[in-house]
Design an enzyme around this catalytic site. Structure first.
Site, PDB file in Angstrom:
ATOM      1  N   ASP A 125       0.849  -1.187   0.000  1.00  0.00           N
ATOM      2  CA  ASP A 125       0.000   0.000   0.000  1.00  0.00           C
ATOM      3  C   ASP A 125       0.891   1.246   0.000  1.00  0.00           C
ATOM      4  O   ASP A 125       2.114   1.137   0.077  1.00  0.00           O
ATOM      5  CB  ASP A 125      -0.973  -0.028   1.181  1.00  0.00           C
ATOM      6  CG  ASP A 125      -0.254   0.027   2.523  1.00  0.00           C
ATOM      7  OD1 ASP A 125       0.984   0.168   2.551  1.00  0.00           O
ATOM      8  OD2 ASP A 125      -0.942  -0.064   3.552  1.00  0.00           O
ATOM      9  N   ASP A 159      -8.577  -7.014   0.213  1.00  0.00           N
ATOM     10  CA  ASP A 159      -7.713  -7.369   1.335  1.00  0.00           C
ATOM     11  C   ASP A 159      -8.417  -6.937   2.596  1.00  0.00           C
ATOM     12  O   ASP A 159      -9.279  -6.054   2.565  1.00  0.00           O
ATOM     13  CB  ASP A 159      -6.370  -6.623   1.252  1.00  0.00           C
ATOM     14  CG  ASP A 159      -6.514  -5.180   1.685  1.00  0.00           C
ATOM     15  OD1 ASP A 159      -7.007  -4.367   0.876  1.00  0.00           O
ATOM     16  OD2 ASP A 159      -6.183  -4.850   2.833  1.00  0.00           O
ATOM     17  N   CYS A 212     -15.043 -27.730   6.715  1.00  0.00           N
ATOM     18  CA  CYS A 212     -13.808 -27.051   6.313  1.00  0.00           C
ATOM     19  C   CYS A 212     -12.720 -28.070   5.984  1.00  0.00           C
ATOM     20  O   CYS A 212     -12.551 -29.070   6.676  1.00  0.00           O
ATOM     21  CB  CYS A 212     -13.338 -26.133   7.441  1.00  0.00           C
ATOM     22  SG  CYS A 212     -11.802 -25.263   7.073  1.00  0.00           S
ATOM     23  N   CYS A 261      -9.457 -27.384   5.983  1.00  0.00           N
ATOM     24  CA  CYS A 261      -8.136 -26.915   6.417  1.00  0.00           C
ATOM     25  C   CYS A 261      -7.465 -27.913   7.357  1.00  0.00           C
ATOM     26  O   CYS A 261      -8.112 -28.777   7.939  1.00  0.00           O
ATOM     27  CB  CYS A 261      -8.232 -25.524   7.044  1.00  0.00           C
ATOM     28  SG  CYS A 261      -8.549 -25.496   8.811  1.00  0.00           S
ATOM     29  N   CYS A 296      -8.968 -27.946  11.010  1.00  0.00           N
ATOM     30  CA  CYS A 296     -10.239 -28.649  11.202  1.00  0.00           C
ATOM     31  C   CYS A 296     -10.090 -30.155  10.997  1.00  0.00           C
ATOM     32  O   CYS A 296     -10.872 -30.932  11.538  1.00  0.00           O
ATOM     33  CB  CYS A 296     -11.295 -28.076  10.267  1.00  0.00           C
ATOM     34  SG  CYS A 296     -11.758 -26.397  10.732  1.00  0.00           S
ATOM     35  N   HIS A 352      -6.947 -21.383  10.083  1.00  0.00           N
ATOM     36  CA  HIS A 352      -8.334 -21.709   9.721  1.00  0.00           C
ATOM     37  C   HIS A 352      -9.034 -20.510   9.058  1.00  0.00           C
ATOM     38  O   HIS A 352      -9.663 -20.663   8.013  1.00  0.00           O
ATOM     39  CB  HIS A 352      -9.152 -22.173  10.935  1.00  0.00           C
ATOM     40  CG  HIS A 352     -10.608 -22.155  10.633  1.00  0.00           C
ATOM     41  ND1 HIS A 352     -11.241 -23.154   9.925  1.00  0.00           N
ATOM     42  CD2 HIS A 352     -11.546 -21.186  10.829  1.00  0.00           C
ATOM     43  CE1 HIS A 352     -12.505 -22.819   9.723  1.00  0.00           C
ATOM     44  NE2 HIS A 352     -12.711 -21.629  10.253  1.00  0.00           N
TER      45      HIS A 352
HETATM   46 ZN   LIG Z   1     -10.751 -25.035   9.118  1.00  0.00          ZN
END
Ligand SMILES: [Zn+2]
Length: 391
Positions: free
Chosen positions: A91, A283, A321, A323, A326, A352
């Site tokens: 930025d 973002d 999820c 990920c 999880c 996560h």
């Molecule tokens: Zn997750």
């Protein structure tokens, strides 16, 4: 100029695209995790790569104050310094100067401010911001703008917009005469995407909460011919309907063949909605900052992991999820880590949340590819699938 951006599919105003940077391609619509001071807080870079982050943000204000852009330049630029070989967007420093520093004084020349770290005095001008961003070496860099405060009278919003337009011109002039100074310009072509060896400069649309000023700001910024365009000065406390109205006003004017970036937004269902309107990049510090406070975004809504109801809950945080958190850990364990103040809590919660945001964008890109994401609002079924409103 060759535009390093391809649109591969469209569904209504939504676009599936790819931005070609010197450090790899970025699939759009893209969510960009915030790597404020050269680090996405609590997450090692190999994990970020595994999460699928193709581009991260660096904050010019923070890196300029500490460790300093000259030190980073002398070590080969931000990619090399932080060992991140994928794309980086920096930025302009403007937003943090306005939000973090003390005793700022705005003149035509630029902004005088005192560091929030040690009180030292600094001057940021459009030329200085671009000089620092060239030294850092982000693939995408931003023109220096004034983030108009909210609320602002129309006359004040216009004066601020006019200043941003003059600063955009000065940013572009400085960039064009110094763009060969980027620290990685001399790297061998096998290290870099050979089609793109320079930085890209984006202009920023301002105009407060006035649709006519937003359109005018977009028109006059586009006349300067930037590689891409950002919509700034949103999520500053205005009602959500107004955010949508300002984005829509700017999108009406911004060219369809350039990347369009809404800065500093939002909740998962909001970024999906902006993508549906035709926004390509977003973002936000929300997924990373909220994670460190134990607030987790899931397919079933927002979860406060310190809640006592999770004490004996052996289920994964979000059964939907994919990920690594999880698939391995229980809600009871995540709660225990958080209430015990274990540093691992910040790391796992952030992994996560970032997965949830990046996966939301993967779902959006898939929906555009198969032609199911259209209009300014998602259909109700898609909305609930992508939604993580508080429950
Ligand atoms: Zn997750």
């Amino acid at each position: 100029m060759t535009i390093p951006f391809n649109i591969e599919a469209q569904a209504g105003p939504a676009r599936l695209g790819r931005i070609h940077t010197a450090h790899g391609d970025v699939d759009t619509p893209a969510f960009m995790p915030c790597g404020t001071a050269g680090s996405v807080k609590a997450v090692p870079h190999d994990t970020l790569e595994e999460l699928g982050a193709q581009v991260i943000l660096g904050n010019t204000y923070h890196l300029y104050l500490r460790p300093g852009h000259e030190l980073i330049r002398s070590l080969g630029g931000l990619h090399k310094f932080m060992s991140w070989e994928r794309a980086i967007l920096t930025d302009s420093g403007g937003f943090q100067v306005f939000s973090l520093s003390q005793l700022r004084k705005i003149t035509e020349q630029g902004v005088n401010f005192r560091s929030h770290l040690d009180g030292s005095s600094h001057l940021f001008t459009p030329e200085r911001s671009i000089e620092v961003q060239i030294a850092l070496g982000g693939d995408i860099i931003m023109a220096f703008d004034e983030c108009t405060e909210h609320p602002a009278e129309q006359s004040r919003a216009r004066a601020s917009m006019e200043l941003t337009l003059r600063w955009a011109r000065r940013s572009k002039d400085y960039f064009e005469s110094h763009s060969n100074e980027v620290p990685w310009s001399e790297l061998s072509s096998n290290k870099l995407n050979s089609s793109r060896r320079t930085q890209m400069l984006f202009g920023i649309v301002q105009g407060g909460m006035y649709p006519d000023l937003r359109r005018e700001s977009a028109e006059r910024t586009v006349e300067m011919d930037f590689t891409g365009y950002a919509i700034g000065g949103l999520s500053v406390g205005e009602p959500r309907a107004q955010t949508l109205e300002m984005i829509a006003a700017a999108l009406e004017v911004l060219p369809k063949d350039r990347p369009r970036y809404v800065m500093g937004v939002g909740y998962p269902y909001e970024i999906a909605q902006y993508a549906a309107m035709g926004v390509d990049m977003m973002d936000c510090v929300l997924p990373t900052r909220a994670a460190r406070h134990g607030l987790l975004f899931t397919s079933e809504g927002r979860v406060n992991i310190k809640n006592a109801r999770f004490v004996r809950d052996g289920n994964p945080l979000d059964p939907q999820c994919g990920c690594r958190v999880c698939s391995r850990y229980s809600r009871a364990y995540l709660r225990h880590l958080f209430v015990s103040g274990e540093p691992l809590a910040a790391a796992l919660n952030t992994v996560h949340n970032l997965w949830h945001y990046l996966d939301t964008m993967r779902s959006v890109r898939h929906a555009i590819r198969i032609g199911e994401l259209s209009g300014t609002l998602l259909s109700s079924s898609q909305h609930s699938a992508l939604s993580t409103k508080p429950r």
